[in-house]
Design a protein around this motif. Structure first.
Motif, PDB file in Angstrom:
ATOM      1  N   MET A   1       0.837  -1.186   0.000  1.00 17.30           N
ATOM      2  CA  MET A   1       0.000   0.000   0.000  1.00 17.30           C
ATOM      3  C   MET A   1       0.882   1.249   0.000  1.00 17.30           C
ATOM      4  SD  MET A   1      -2.824   1.305   2.685  1.00 17.30           S
ATOM      5  CE  MET A   1      -2.933   3.060   2.909  1.00 17.30           C
ATOM      6  N   LYS A   2       0.420   2.274  -0.697  1.00 18.63           N
ATOM      7  CA  LYS A   2       1.149   3.532  -0.736  1.00 18.63           C
ATOM      8  C   LYS A   2       1.127   4.196   0.637  1.00 18.63           C
ATOM      9  CE  LYS A   2       0.280   4.907  -5.514  1.00 18.63           C
ATOM     10  NZ  LYS A   2      -0.335   5.974  -6.343  1.00 18.63           N
ATOM     11  N   THR A   3       2.188   4.928   0.919  1.00 12.97           N
ATOM     12  CA  THR A   3       2.292   5.664   2.172  1.00 12.97           C
ATOM     13  C   THR A   3       1.672   7.053   2.018  1.00 12.97           C
ATOM     14  OG1 THR A   3       4.396   6.709   1.613  1.00 12.97           O
ATOM     15  CG2 THR A   3       4.500   4.507   2.656  1.00 12.97           C
ATOM     16  N   LEU A   4       1.589   7.768   3.124  1.00 13.83           N
ATOM     17  CA  LEU A   4       1.121   9.150   3.107  1.00 13.83           C
ATOM     18  C   LEU A   4       1.952   9.971   2.121  1.00 13.83           C
ATOM     19  CD1 LEU A   4      -0.568  11.510   4.390  1.00 13.83           C
ATOM     20  CD2 LEU A   4       1.373  11.796   5.949  1.00 13.83           C
ATOM     21  N   ILE A   5       3.259   9.838   2.201  1.00 17.29           N
ATOM     22  CA  ILE A   5       4.152  10.611   1.324  1.00 17.29           C
ATOM     23  C   ILE A   5       3.923  10.218  -0.130  1.00 17.29           C
ATOM     24  CG2 ILE A   5       6.549  11.172   0.772  1.00 17.29           C
ATOM     25  CD1 ILE A   5       5.533  12.262   3.516  1.00 17.29           C
ATOM     26  N   ASP A   6       3.754   8.937  -0.402  1.00 18.36           N
ATOM     27  CA  ASP A   6       3.495   8.489  -1.776  1.00 18.36           C
ATOM     28  C   ASP A   6       2.250   9.179  -2.340  1.00 18.36           C
ATOM     29  OD1 ASP A   6       5.640   6.669  -1.683  1.00 18.36           O
ATOM     30  OD2 ASP A   6       4.346   5.012  -1.043  1.00 18.36           O
ATOM     31  N   HIS A   7       1.158   9.119  -1.593  1.00 20.62           N
ATOM     32  CA  HIS A   7      -0.097   9.710  -2.062  1.00 20.62           C
ATOM     33  C   HIS A   7       0.023  11.226  -2.221  1.00 20.62           C
ATOM     34  CE1 HIS A   7      -2.921   6.401  -2.226  1.00 20.62           C
ATOM     35  NE2 HIS A   7      -2.498   5.962  -1.046  1.00 20.62           N
ATOM     36  N   LEU A   8       0.549  11.896  -1.209  1.00 16.63           N
ATOM     37  CA  LEU A   8       0.620  13.352  -1.262  1.00 16.63           C
ATOM     38  C   LEU A   8       1.607  13.838  -2.314  1.00 16.63           C
ATOM     39  CD1 LEU A   8       0.327  14.379   2.507  1.00 16.63           C
ATOM     40  CD2 LEU A   8      -1.419  14.517   0.711  1.00 16.63           C
ATOM     41  N   ALA A   9       2.732  13.144  -2.484  1.00 10.79           N
ATOM     42  CA  ALA A   9       3.710  13.550  -3.498  1.00 10.79           C
ATOM     43  C   ALA A   9       3.148  13.365  -4.901  1.00 10.79           C
ATOM     44  CB  ALA A   9       5.008  12.768  -3.330  1.00 10.79           C
ATOM     45  N   GLN A  10       2.447  12.276  -5.129  1.00  4.52           N
ATOM     46  CA  GLN A  10       1.845  12.050  -6.443  1.00  4.52           C
ATOM     47  C   GLN A  10       0.804  13.137  -6.732  1.00  4.52           C
ATOM     48  OE1 GLN A  10       0.279   8.111  -7.109  1.00  4.52           O
ATOM     49  NE2 GLN A  10      -0.789   8.721  -8.965  1.00  4.52           N
ATOM     50  N   TYR A  11      -0.017  13.458  -5.755  1.00  2.00           N
ATOM     51  CA  TYR A  11      -1.029  14.501  -5.928  1.00  2.00           C
ATOM     52  C   TYR A  11      -0.358  15.861  -6.089  1.00  2.00           C
ATOM     53  CZ  TYR A  11      -5.520  16.833  -5.357  1.00  2.00           C
ATOM     54  OH  TYR A  11      -6.656  17.579  -5.564  1.00  2.00           O
ATOM     55  N   ALA A  12       0.665  16.121  -5.278  1.00  2.00           N
ATOM     56  CA  ALA A  12       1.357  17.413  -5.316  1.00  2.00           C
ATOM     57  C   ALA A  12       2.016  17.674  -6.662  1.00  2.00           C
ATOM     58  CB  ALA A  12       2.405  17.477  -4.203  1.00  2.00           C
ATOM     59  N   ALA A  13       2.419  16.632  -7.361  1.00  2.00           N
ATOM     60  CA  ALA A  13       3.051  16.822  -8.668  1.00  2.00           C
ATOM     61  C   ALA A  13       2.129  17.570  -9.634  1.00  2.00           C
ATOM     62  CB  ALA A  13       3.455  15.470  -9.250  1.00  2.00           C
ATOM     63  N   TYR A  14       0.828  17.509  -9.410  1.00  2.00           N
ATOM     64  CA  TYR A  14      -0.162  18.193 -10.243  1.00  2.00           C
ATOM     65  C   TYR A  14      -0.545  19.552  -9.653  1.00  2.00           C
ATOM     66  CZ  TYR A  14      -0.983  13.680 -12.508  1.00  2.00           C
ATOM     67  OH  TYR A  14      -0.845  12.507 -13.202  1.00  2.00           O
ATOM     68  N   HIS A  15       0.077  19.903  -8.530  1.00  2.00           N
ATOM     69  CA  HIS A  15      -0.326  21.095  -7.782  1.00  2.00           C
ATOM     70  C   HIS A  15       0.917  21.801  -7.234  1.00  2.00           C
ATOM     71  CE1 HIS A  15      -3.640  18.200  -7.691  1.00  2.00           C
ATOM     72  NE2 HIS A  15      -4.411  19.267  -7.820  1.00  2.00           N
ATOM     73  N   ARG A  16       1.694  22.425  -8.102  1.00  2.00           N
ATOM     74  CA  ARG A  16       2.897  23.118  -7.652  1.00  2.00           C
ATOM     75  C   ARG A  16       2.764  24.635  -7.764  1.00  2.00           C
ATOM     76  NH1 ARG A  16       3.365  20.468  -4.355  1.00  2.00           N
ATOM     77  NH2 ARG A  16       5.283  21.421  -3.706  1.00  2.00           N
ATOM     78  N   ASP A  17       1.770  25.134  -8.490  1.00  2.00           N
ATOM     79  CA  ASP A  17       1.556  26.575  -8.587  1.00  2.00           C
ATOM     80  C   ASP A  17       0.721  27.020  -7.387  1.00  2.00           C
ATOM     81  OD1 ASP A  17       0.072  29.112  -9.350  1.00  2.00           O
ATOM     82  OD2 ASP A  17       1.386  28.896 -11.088  1.00  2.00           O
ATOM     83  N   PRO A  18       1.166  28.044  -6.652  1.00  2.00           N
ATOM     84  CA  PRO A  18       0.420  28.453  -5.450  1.00  2.00           C
ATOM     85  C   PRO A  18      -1.010  28.908  -5.753  1.00  2.00           C
ATOM     86  CG  PRO A  18       2.149  30.045  -5.960  1.00  2.00           C
ATOM     87  CD  PRO A  18       2.360  28.873  -6.862  1.00  2.00           C
ATOM     88  N   ARG A  19      -1.250  29.444  -6.946  1.00  2.00           N
ATOM     89  CA  ARG A  19      -2.615  29.858  -7.290  1.00  2.00           C
ATOM     90  C   ARG A  19      -3.526  28.639  -7.382  1.00  2.00           C
ATOM     91  NH1 ARG A  19      -0.310  33.224 -12.274  1.00  2.00           N
ATOM     92  NH2 ARG A  19       0.753  31.212 -12.354  1.00  2.00           N
ATOM     93  N   ASN A  20      -3.000  27.550  -7.899  1.00  2.00           N
ATOM     94  CA  ASN A  20      -3.782  26.314  -7.979  1.00  2.00           C
ATOM     95  C   ASN A  20      -4.055  25.775  -6.575  1.00  2.00           C
ATOM     96  OD1 ASN A  20      -5.092  24.081  -9.089  1.00  2.00           O
ATOM     97  ND2 ASN A  20      -3.203  22.982  -9.468  1.00  2.00           N
TER      98      ASN A  20
END
Length: 174
Positions: A1-20
């Motif tokens: 199973m993915k860890t907290l960091i795995d899930h959040l890092a994968q999601y964060a890759a699509y969300h790096r602009d502060p406006r987003n």
């Protein structure tokens, strides 16, 4: 199973602009509450407790969040409980009013999300991984915590994998 960091890092890759990220602070809670509200009917009474599809989904989501991380899971469970309580209070509204609130919040929340992804220049995470729909609210809570100076080790691990938050130059993207 993915860890907290795995899930959040994968999601964060699509969300790096502060406006987003900032649009997600508004849009994701609207969408999340809309889903809870729309699932708040029908209600069955089980041992004196109102049960609905919203309750079943909230318990499952809460268990997922708690399994990933106790502290963030407790915050998510508290937010889900608050949303359930408000949705339960709104469920008896006339069907038209209930649907207007639920569908309206859902639609406006998604418009806000898509504005954020315009700034990002990238599609929403759930397009590539449906788990993004469940991880999104956790991401928002984690980002609020980071903004408050909490969980710096989690933030550093995410940024190591996904890169830092940075303003995307829209002029060069065109």
């Amino acid at each position: 199973m993915k860890t907290l960091i795995d899930h959040l890092a994968q999601y964060a890759a699509y969300h790096r602009d502060p406006r987003n990220i900032h649009t997600h602070f508004v849009g994701v809670p609207m969408i999340m509450f809309a889903v809870v509200l729309l699932l708040s009917r029908p209600v069955w009474w089980v041992a004196g407790v109102p049960a609905s599809p919203a309750l079943v989904c909230a318990v499952a989501a809460g268990a997922f969040y708690l399994r990933l991380d106790l502290r963030l899971g407790l915050v998510m469970a508290a937010l889900l409980a608050a949303m359930l309580a408000l949705a339960q209070a709104m469920a008896p509204l006339a069907t038209t009013a209930w649907l207007l609130w639920g569908v309206g919040l859902f639609a406006v929340g998604w418009v806000i999300q898509f504005v954020g992804h315009y700034y990002e220049g990238r599609k929403p995470a759930f397009v590539d991984d449906i788990m993004g729909l469940l991880v999104g609210p956790l991401f928002v809570v984690a980002e609020w915590g980071f903004a408050l100076g909490l969980r710096k080790e989690v933030q550093a691990a995410i940024e190591q994998r996904s890169g830092p938050v940075r303003l995307r130059d829209l002029g060069r993207a065109a």
